[in-house]
Scaffold this active site. Sequence first.
Site, PDB file in Angstrom:
ATOM      1  N   GLU A  44      39.548  50.733  38.463  1.00  0.00           N
ATOM      2  CA  GLU A  44      38.094  50.822  38.231  1.00  0.00           C
ATOM      3  C   GLU A  44      37.329  49.852  39.125  1.00  0.00           C
ATOM      4  OE1 GLU A  44      40.181  49.060  36.566  1.00  0.00           O
ATOM      5  OE2 GLU A  44      39.282  47.554  35.237  1.00  0.00           O
ATOM      6  N   CYS A  88      45.503  46.477  32.812  1.00  0.00           N
ATOM      7  CA  CYS A  88      45.616  45.016  32.738  1.00  0.00           C
ATOM      8  C   CYS A  88      45.857  44.574  31.292  1.00  0.00           C
ATOM      9  CB  CYS A  88      44.375  44.385  33.367  1.00  0.00           C
ATOM     10  SG  CYS A  88      44.610  42.650  33.789  1.00  0.00           S
ATOM     11  N   HIS A 130      43.631  47.096  38.906  1.00  0.00           N
ATOM     12  CA  HIS A 130      42.351  47.598  38.390  1.00  0.00           C
ATOM     13  C   HIS A 130      41.788  48.720  39.258  1.00  0.00           C
ATOM     14  CE1 HIS A 130      41.639  44.591  35.250  1.00  0.00           C
ATOM     15  NE2 HIS A 130      42.248  43.733  36.041  1.00  0.00           N
TER      16      HIS A 130
END
Lengths: 230, 80
Positions: A205, A86, A203
Amino acid sequence: MKSAIVVFPGSNREKDAEAALTEITGTPPVMVWHRDTELPKVDLVLVPGGFSYGDYLRCGAIAAHSPILREVKARADQGMAVLGICNGFQIITEAGLLPGVLQQNAGLKFVCRNVNLRVETSQSLFTSRYEKGQVLSIPVAHHEGNYYADEKTLDELESRDQVAFRYCAPDGSLDPSHNPNGSQRAIAGVFNRTKNVLGLMPHPENAIRELLGSTDGRGLFKAMAEALAA
Amino acid sequence: MKARVHITLKNGVLDPQGRAIANALHSLGFDKVGDVRQGKFIEIDLKESDKAKAKSEVDQMCAKLLANTVIENYSVDLVE
């Protein structure tokens, strides 16, 4: 695998990245502050999401010139793995580690939802646990994720297998209505030429727990842990 | 000396903000408005009296930080 996360004033996903790295690779990452001029000896540096330095001037532009980024760039040139997620993607692109630029979303709106992501290659240390063509569900949260590069650069990226992920429909087909930000050729993530650097807008994660909607991001961390195991 | 820097998007690069401005102007009745492109204006106070040196320094600032030359052009005006 030893890793470090670079933290800027305005970073906000560094704790999510820390949790994912700790849980999946088994070793907690070292957190490195933006003013630091030395990187610990690690196999991977992760540049997390957020709004580094308020994203003043252009997203990632000021962070790209911070002391620690010079060090990250020097190590990346020597082959160390770098993952920019990002705002981290915007930062390493501004720093010249990856081609192109991330512009404001074509729809002018901040987009925050899960998107379908097609894996374009399994031939990398980041994507080896996925199949080429596999469709993942991973969240995006950005206002400037519209990937732009000139036609020649885009052709080169494709011919060198440097496109990592594309936004797609649930069946994996490319459809403009499933491109959340207007990115050229629906590109969501790219590698550098030597494929030790990956930048992506979504994302992974935040896609490691069933409770939060998807575990499709785990494969990326598992692949890195395998490839970079000491 | 002051340097006035204009940063604009290169031709052919999509400018969604410019398009939104054009749409807003149309809805206000400015129907002669065609394409709109927006950019940035940056004014810098410089401790430099030599114009050539100032120009070269500001050019470097633009190339290194102020503009992203993948998508942006810049122009510099110096004012005494």
